[in-house]
Design a protein around this motif. Sequence first.
Motif, short mmCIF file in Angstrom:
data_model
loop_
_atom_site.label_atom_id
_atom_site.label_comp_id
_atom_site.label_asym_id
_atom_site.label_seq_id
_atom_site.Cartn_x
_atom_site.Cartn_y
_atom_site.Cartn_z
N GLU A 64 -27.74 -6.29 55.39
CA GLU A 64 -27.49 -7.26 54.53
C GLU A 64 -25.91 -7.47 54.63
OE1 GLU A 64 -28.95 -6.70 50.11
OE2 GLU A 64 -27.46 -8.10 49.72
N ILE A 65 -25.28 -6.35 54.50
CA ILE A 65 -23.68 -6.35 54.55
C ILE A 65 -23.28 -6.89 55.85
CG2 ILE A 65 -21.51 -4.79 54.64
CD1 ILE A 65 -23.31 -2.98 52.58
N ARG A 66 -23.99 -6.49 56.80
CA ARG A 66 -23.68 -7.35 58.48
C ARG A 66 -23.59 -8.62 58.13
NH1 ARG A 66 -26.32 -2.53 60.71
NH2 ARG A 66 -24.50 -1.09 61.48
N VAL A 67 -24.54 -9.22 57.66
CA VAL A 67 -25.35 -10.55 57.69
C VAL A 67 -24.32 -11.46 56.62
CG1 VAL A 67 -27.12 -11.12 55.85
CG2 VAL A 67 -27.04 -12.13 57.90
N ASN A 68 -23.92 -10.87 55.71
CA ASN A 68 -23.01 -11.66 54.71
C ASN A 68 -21.60 -11.22 54.63
OD1 ASN A 68 -25.09 -12.80 53.11
ND2 ASN A 68 -25.75 -11.03 52.05
N VAL A 69 -21.42 -10.14 55.38
CA VAL A 69 -19.92 -9.54 55.66
C VAL A 69 -19.37 -9.55 57.13
CG1 VAL A 69 -18.20 -8.23 54.85
CG2 VAL A 69 -19.95 -8.71 53.19
N LEU A 70 -19.91 -8.64 57.63
CA LEU A 70 -19.38 -7.98 58.95
C LEU A 70 -19.60 -9.14 60.26
CD1 LEU A 70 -20.32 -4.24 58.79
CD2 LEU A 70 -18.20 -5.43 57.88
N ASN A 71 -20.44 -9.81 59.89
CA ASN A 71 -20.90 -10.78 60.99
C ASN A 71 -20.61 -12.52 60.65
OD1 ASN A 71 -21.76 -11.13 63.70
ND2 ASN A 71 -23.66 -12.13 63.07
N GLN A 72 -19.79 -12.41 59.59
CA GLN A 72 -19.76 -13.79 58.78
C GLN A 72 -18.24 -13.96 58.70
OE1 GLN A 72 -22.46 -15.49 58.03
NE2 GLN A 72 -21.27 -17.08 57.30
N PRO A 73 -17.68 -15.04 59.13
CA PRO A 73 -16.43 -15.58 58.99
C PRO A 73 -16.09 -15.71 57.40
CG PRO A 73 -17.45 -17.30 60.12
CD PRO A 73 -18.32 -15.99 60.16
N GLY A 100 -16.64 -13.58 55.09
CA GLY A 100 -17.78 -12.64 54.46
C GLY A 100 -17.04 -11.91 53.32
N GLY A 101 -17.49 -11.90 52.28
CA GLY A 101 -17.00 -11.10 51.14
C GLY A 101 -15.57 -11.55 50.66
N PHE A 102 -15.44 -12.72 51.09
CA PHE A 102 -13.94 -13.31 50.59
C PHE A 102 -14.10 -14.26 49.31
CE2 PHE A 102 -10.38 -16.11 50.66
CZ PHE A 102 -9.18 -15.32 50.63
N PRO A 103 -13.52 -14.00 48.30
CA PRO A 103 -12.80 -13.05 47.99
C PRO A 103 -13.22 -11.93 47.11
CG PRO A 103 -12.22 -14.67 46.42
CD PRO A 103 -13.56 -15.20 47.07
N TRP A 104 -14.73 -11.76 46.90
CA TRP A 104 -14.91 -10.71 46.01
C TRP A 104 -15.08 -9.33 46.34
CZ3 TRP A 104 -19.06 -7.31 45.92
CH2 TRP A 104 -20.22 -7.32 46.81
N LEU A 105 -14.76 -9.33 47.76
CA LEU A 105 -14.41 -7.66 48.14
C LEU A 105 -12.97 -7.41 48.47
CD1 LEU A 105 -17.38 -7.32 50.52
CD2 LEU A 105 -17.24 -6.07 48.05
N SER A 106 -12.19 -8.60 48.50
CA SER A 106 -10.90 -8.38 48.90
C SER A 106 -9.75 -8.60 47.73
CB SER A 106 -10.30 -9.34 50.22
OG SER A 106 -11.16 -10.64 49.98
N LEU A 107 -10.08 -9.28 46.64
CA LEU A 107 -9.17 -9.44 45.64
C LEU A 107 -9.19 -8.15 44.82
CD1 LEU A 107 -7.30 -11.46 44.48
CD2 LEU A 107 -9.39 -12.71 43.30
N PRO A 108 -10.34 -7.89 44.45
CA PRO A 108 -10.21 -6.64 43.32
C PRO A 108 -9.28 -5.47 43.54
CG PRO A 108 -12.61 -7.21 43.39
CD PRO A 108 -11.75 -8.04 44.45
#
Lengths: 440, 431
Positions: free
Chosen positions: B125-134, B136-144
């Motif tokens: 799930e993390i690969r498909v939504n974050v690691l393999n995804q331009p 991915g997780g921006f900004p909910w993982l990078s802003l906090p």
Amino acid sequence: MTGVSGLLPPLGPSRAARRPSSAERTLSNGLTVLAVRRPAVPLVELRLRIPFAGNRPGHRARASLLANSLLLGTARRSELELVQALQEVGTELAVGSDNDRVLISGSVLRAGLNTGLDLLAEVLTSAAYPARLVAGERKRLRDQLRIARSQPDVVARVARARRVYGKHPYAEVLAADGDVAGLDATALRRVHRQRIQPTGARLVLVGDLSPARTLDAVEAALGGWAPGAAPVTLRPAPTPVPGPLLLVDRPGAVQSCLRLAGSAPMRTDPGYPAMQLANLVFGGYFSSRYVENIREAKGYTYTPRSSIEHRMAGSAFAVDADVSTAVTAPALLETQYELGRMATLPITEAELDSARQYALGNLALSTSTQAGLAATLAGLAGPGLGLDWIADYRRALLSVGVDDVLEQASRFLAPSRLVTVVVGDAAAIREQLGTLAEIA
Amino acid sequence: MARHSLANGLRVVLAPDRSSAVVGVAVYYDVGMRSEPEGRTGFAHLFEHMMFQGSEHVEKMAHMRHVQSSGGTVNGSTRMDYTNYFELLPSNALERALFLEADRMRSPRITAENLTNQISVVKEEIRVNVLNQPYGGFPWLSLPPVLFDTFPNAHNGYGDFVDLDSATVDDATAFFNTYYAPSNAVLVVCGDIDPELTTDLIERHFADIAARPTPSRPCTAEPDLTAPRRSRVTDALAPAPALALGWRVPDPVADLEAYLPYVVAAEVLSEGDASRLEQRLVRRDQLALSQSAYLGLFGDPFDSRDPVTLSMTLHHPATVIADAVLDALDDELRRFAADGLVDGELRRVNARIASQLLREADSVLGRTLQFAAYELIYGRAELLTELPGRLAAVTGEQVVAAVATLTPDHRAVVELVPGAARTHSAPRRGR
């Protein structure tokens, strides 16, 4: 389903859904209007489907840029004045396009329906396409397309469509950058004159409305929209020709996108209900063989699924899974195994009942909101289907048997009939995939 | 709408509406990403997956199958302050959903085999939504991590792979025992129900779940920034840059009156083609490809407790430098704060908010989830019926005062540097 039979509460008596009251009329300019009363909240959902298929090169670009530029102002209003007037009645129109049509969607406060229809008519009959704003949208669309093409799922969809459809217009999923670059406001105004016209278009309205009065209101607002030439009908989509696996390199990718595709019966085909149940049992919902195998037993993926996509020139069956790079070949093996099992062996009665109940329930749930019913009817509008089709489909699902599912699966789910595309790190997966399939 | 509690502490909200033959069932547990201990990032979400792995009387896969073969849908999600589980079904399947939710509240099957399997699924799930995804997780993982300093607010709630891989059955069992106590949960049943009958069914299925102590909530209080912060993340897969901005806003639970103007302000700034940022940054200046401003990390202004973030995300072309976008944005915010709303602007935005709220209210599932979130976070499910009136009562002066606080001096900025922009070389792993 063991260990629970004595405890699982039985289903209570089901409450039959009533068919909503509705009215339909084709105006003298060729626009067909369907108004459906569903008064749960004082809103009206609106979907206008305008046929927009085309065979000429660059057609996808014309559709995309036209959709993005349609609301940039009218003969009477600037862009800002137009979107503010729409906002005043609680709406914002969204304009989208695909290979078959342009779709305008929105929801409007009940009290603002007539205003909303007048504004829609104003856009359809006098969209301005101001040169400076169109140039801005063109630049933005090119940037957005570049971002879209960086997404692995988009890369995979583009590659699969090209592989499945060859020279058919459906091969072009996204507008080509060079085609967008060559368009300007003059070109859009010409395309609008030729193609944004009521002949063959369908307007669906669902909500807190009186169907008969609403048809009159639409006629008053949109009756003056001038008809044009008959819409373009595309030649039937080709049946995919299976061949070597297509491997698209995405160096360093941590996952591989497995994408398979084949043809499927259209919604009006008597075999369609059984095909839909075959799709569900294979991978069309969580309680399917594919999910149980490669997600819940093996942990290869988060997102295994299969689906049927309907378009004017043909329907398609698709299998999608994004799997860890290291297990790409094992995941493809399980995919082929489960497809082959569907195509050669009957499913169980329990599997059939589960899929059937899900299909019936899902249809009821997804049409239980104004927006859901409007979206469903807009999807059916292309081939001219509506509430009758929903009722017929519901009945047809009830009479599908295990043999019917096997017949459809053997025709449409057989691995030998499907095209396979894999997008991933070729250096890491070419060799393992080569043990299972010839690679193009 | 009516509420009561069972003897074991489970809070129950019933909201009958017999207009369609559909019922929504939701169980919200007061445990979210902020509850995770250090060294166990991603555990709340991993545990959400474990709640679908079977329970005392329900085999693996069977929960989903029983709901789906009754014609229903089912899902769950993990947020900052809660983890939720929900079903939407034909109303004749209500008791099944109650049985299934009660069975896993009593005793989920936490086995080593299931845990290993779901660690793999979550990593995919993390690969498909974050690691393999331009993006991915921006900004909910990078802003906090830029806006916050304390672990509950700043850490990666999806989870570090090292933490996920080291999760054990004992961890999961302890997590369940602590946080999945009936007194730490809210049950909402909404839609085509008879309240009396439903109360009896809930008693039958949930009453014998043993009471356990209610866990204390994590300490999430931390002061606002006193100076701007700015950081960069490189996204190896992204072809164009992006910006995320974050500001702290008032505590929605302690002072809803002070919070609501920010909800309206975000609408004025960002919702729709007529909004301020769309008109200024996208249409007029053509500096941004897209813009959004919203409250709450996942775009829901009412799904979390203090501290809540007002976020803005701006995608822009590589030919435009970040500071040019920020300068134009700050100029627009200053003008807004100085000159106020224009004639009719608030009326138009209110029409749009009203229409959005009606649209959400048309969905039984949507109402079920909102009742549950408001009961859990605010202790007041009835907020659902009050919000339209309270949002409409926000004045132009309050909106302008809210916008006036969105200044650079206490703002967090994250610049996303596009690793795939400059060359056509291979996107590389590891960010």
